[in-house]
Design a protein around this motif. Structure first.
Motif, PDB file in Angstrom:
ATOM      1  N   LYS A 193      15.513  -4.559  -2.430  1.00  0.00           N
ATOM      2  CA  LYS A 193      14.123  -4.190  -2.698  1.00  0.00           C
ATOM      3  C   LYS A 193      13.995  -2.675  -2.570  1.00  0.00           C
ATOM      4  O   LYS A 193      14.568  -2.066  -1.662  1.00  0.00           O
ATOM      5  N   ARG A 194      13.259  -2.097  -3.516  1.00  0.00           N
ATOM      6  CA  ARG A 194      13.009  -0.658  -3.450  1.00  0.00           C
ATOM      7  C   ARG A 194      11.689  -0.430  -2.718  1.00  0.00           C
ATOM      8  O   ARG A 194      10.631  -0.941  -3.114  1.00  0.00           O
ATOM      9  N   VAL A 195      11.768   0.319  -1.653  1.00  0.00           N
ATOM     10  CA  VAL A 195      10.594   0.613  -0.835  1.00  0.00           C
ATOM     11  C   VAL A 195      10.132   2.028  -1.130  1.00  0.00           C
ATOM     12  O   VAL A 195      10.896   2.997  -0.974  1.00  0.00           O
ATOM     13  N   LYS A 255       4.032  13.452   0.047  1.00  0.00           N
ATOM     14  CA  LYS A 255       5.288  13.340  -0.704  1.00  0.00           C
ATOM     15  C   LYS A 255       5.768  11.889  -0.674  1.00  0.00           C
ATOM     16  O   LYS A 255       5.744  11.230   0.349  1.00  0.00           O
ATOM     17  N   GLN A 256       6.229  11.414  -1.841  1.00  0.00           N
ATOM     18  CA  GLN A 256       6.715  10.050  -1.931  1.00  0.00           C
ATOM     19  C   GLN A 256       8.234  10.023  -2.066  1.00  0.00           C
ATOM     20  O   GLN A 256       8.821  10.861  -2.753  1.00  0.00           O
ATOM     21  N   SER A 257       8.842   9.053  -1.400  1.00  0.00           N
ATOM     22  CA  SER A 257      10.287   8.865  -1.468  1.00  0.00           C
ATOM     23  C   SER A 257      10.566   7.375  -1.517  1.00  0.00           C
ATOM     24  O   SER A 257       9.665   6.547  -1.331  1.00  0.00           O
ATOM     25  N   THR A 258      11.813   7.013  -1.761  1.00  0.00           N
ATOM     26  CA  THR A 258      12.184   5.603  -1.815  1.00  0.00           C
ATOM     27  C   THR A 258      13.463   5.353  -1.019  1.00  0.00           C
ATOM     28  O   THR A 258      14.253   6.260  -0.788  1.00  0.00           O
ATOM     29  N   THR A 278       4.129   2.168   0.858  1.00  0.00           N
ATOM     30  CA  THR A 278       3.022   2.017  -0.092  1.00  0.00           C
ATOM     31  C   THR A 278       3.302   1.026  -1.216  1.00  0.00           C
ATOM     32  O   THR A 278       2.391   0.561  -1.889  1.00  0.00           O
ATOM     33  N   LYS A 279       4.595   0.713  -1.448  1.00  0.00           N
ATOM     34  CA  LYS A 279       4.921  -0.211  -2.534  1.00  0.00           C
ATOM     35  C   LYS A 279       6.305  -0.791  -2.310  1.00  0.00           C
ATOM     36  O   LYS A 279       7.200  -0.118  -1.793  1.00  0.00           O
ATOM     37  N   VAL A 280       6.485  -2.058  -2.705  1.00  0.00           N
ATOM     38  CA  VAL A 280       7.789  -2.713  -2.608  1.00  0.00           C
ATOM     39  C   VAL A 280       8.088  -3.383  -3.943  1.00  0.00           C
ATOM     40  O   VAL A 280       7.227  -4.070  -4.502  1.00  0.00           O
TER      41      VAL A 280
END
Length: 525
Positions: free
Chosen positions: A310-312, A321-324, A300-302
């Motif tokens: 880069k953080r994904v 739930k969101q994770s990176t 959803t975001k980089v």
């Protein structure tokens, strides 16, 4: 099948200003003959128009377009195949390309992909060699820059072969972007500047498609499948997205070459359009091999966090739930869009489907009588290079070869996924066959361990899985799905049999070659 070949056509307009000779006609003084007044008026009007047309102060005239029998937009695999076939029939042909000759397949598709897959397979072979008693392969090195240099050189040589073939067949080829300015006329913005126009009795659109990246924050930090071939160094870590064959192939290659691979898919299985046996087996195998498969998730975001990382941010589809995860490269292989925008074909009412593919009939005709489309740009559903080639050649057979009924039969087209292991498929999947034939189908399938793995520990052995789908009392083969070593080579031969209408008995009547995996296809009970 051909990509970046959408050529916008604008044309070279050389200045054609002429000064009309100032000639005056005076009747002899003794003459008593006069033109009728209306004829005098018409004559004066024509002279005035002629004087305006050729006066040195008049606007530049539009250039006369060069005329051809056949104009092909896009010199990819399909475009060049159709152009060359037409030329062999004696047609006067011009082909237009805005990028490198060869299209997607040669430049950013099949060819460099298979070369990279070969490298990945060799890397896997080093691991497997230990089981056969070989040593010295515990930490094999891989020189990515050297490999890329040699791969690029190979592709460049193929570009030259394409150009030589066009020259050999006396096909004019133009470098530039094309657009339609009429139903039988295009204008090309030439690479070196200026424009030039062309008219043709028949026009083929073979511009292919281009990869897309979702519109998410940080999309500019990501690469697509084309960008994969531009990587100058091997990434230590990568996040890939896309459960189709391109995503599966690139994720598998990177992992096999030693890159830590995070593979994001929205569903629970890879290759969702393939037979369920293939989906289940390849998904399980990628997990066994160590690919970090994030099921039911999408990126959803980089963000660029420095130090080449880069953080994904990714989100689970159901729980939200969101994770990176932090990686060096983010690669999207989530689909392709037809390369049509610059062509301005919508201005002339050409019909498109809801995904902007050009709608064609079985003869590759569009709704405009003299315009045709083949390959990834059209709506036939098979984005495969050999399909574009076959369709293009048959189209030229029909238009210029005196074969009015020539067209490609889109049924039973074999396809291969260069995954790890390879996958081959032709005909109907089991769900498709059940929907079409109901209880009339019969399934034969087997899963086994190929002899290649005989010397390996159980945890290191890869799967082989085959399925034959038959219908009716004669058990005609309507679907064949295989996964395992050498599936690409195996399917080519069996594809001929399926295309010819082989039955299960025909398979059984073929004496097996032993010991090979493919013998299972002619001994299955």
């Amino acid at each position: 099948m051909s990509r970046p070949f959408a050529c916008r056509l604008r044309y070279l307009t050389p200045s054609l200003a002429f000064t009309a000779p100032r000639t005056f006609f005076t009747a002899p003084a003794s003459s008593t003959t006069f033109l009728p007044s209306h004829r005098v008026t018409v004559a004066a009007s024509r002279l005035s128009a002629l004087s305006h047309q050729f006066s040195s102060s008049s606007p530049t005239m539009a250039p006369t377009p060069k005329e051809y029998d056949y104009l092909v937009i896009g010199i990819g695999s399909g475009g060049i195949a159709s152009a060359r076939r037409a030329a062999k029939y004696g047609a006067k042909v011009v082909a237009i390309e805005s990028n490198r000759m060869g299209g997607t397949c040669v430049n950013v598709g099949c060819v460099p992909k298979k070369v990279t897959w070969n490298a990945a397979a060799l890397r896997e072979g080093f691991e497997d060699a230990k089981a056969y008693g070989f040593g010295g392969y515990d930490t094999p090195t891989f020189d990515w820059p050297l490999f890329k240099k040699k791969r690029d050189a190979y592709v460049k040589r193929l570009n030259g072969i394409y150009e030589n073939n066009l020259n050999k067949d006396k096909i004019d080829h133009i470098k530039g972007r094309a657009k339609f300015v009429g139903k039988d006329e295009v204008e090309v913005a030439l690479e070196g500047g200026g424009t030039q126009r062309f008219k043709a009795k028949h026009i083929l659109i073979a511009t292919g498609g281009r990869p897309t990246i979702p519109d998410i924050p940080g999309k500019e930090l990501c690469i697509d499948s084309d960008g994969f071939f531009d990587l100058e160094t091997q990434p230590k870590s990568v996040a890939t997205s896309g459960a189709g064959y391109i995503g599966v192939e690139m994720s598998g290659m990177l992992h096999a070459l030693g890159t830590e691979t995070h593979f994001f898919i929205r569903g629970q299985k890879l290759l969702r359009s393939f037979d369920p046996m293939i989906q289940d087996t390849v998904t399980k195998e990628y997990e066994r091999q160590g690919v970090k498969l994030h099921k039911g998730s999408q990126i959803t975001k980089v963000e660029d966090i420095g130090n080449g990382l880069k953080r994904v941010t990714y989100q689970e589809t159901e729980s939200k739930k969101q994770s990176t995860v932090e990686v060096e490269v983010v690669l999207f292989a989530v689909g392709r869009s037809p390369e049509i925008e610059d062509l301005h074909i919508k201005d002339f009412g050409i019909k498109l489907n809801d995904k902007s593919h050009i709608v064609t009939d079985e003869y590759q005709n569009t709704n405009l009588s003299n315009i045709y489309a083949i390959g990834d740009v059209c709506d036939r559903g098979f984005e495969l290079t050999p399909v574009a080639i076959a369709a293009g050649r048959r189209l030229s057979d029909r238009l210029f070869g005196g074969k009015p009924h020539a067209h490609l039969d889109y049924s039973n087209i074999p396809s291969v996924v260069f995954a790890h292991p390879e996958i081959g498929s032709i005909g109907l999947t089991e769900p498709e066959a059940r929907e079409k034939y109901g209880d009339k189908i019969k399934i034969y399938k087997t899963e086994f361990t190929a002899m290649y793995y005989a010397m390996m520990d159980p945890e290191d052995k890869g799967p082989t899985a085959y399925k034959i789908i038959c219908v009716g009392p004669e058990e005609k083969v309507v679907g064949l799905h295989i996964l395992g070593t050498a599936s690409s080579e195996i399917l080519q031969g069996f594809g001929v049999a399926v295309k010819m209408g082989a039955t299960k008995q025909d398979f059984d009547n073929c004496v097996a070659i032993h010991p090979v995996s493919a013998e299972e296809l002619v001994t299955m009970t």
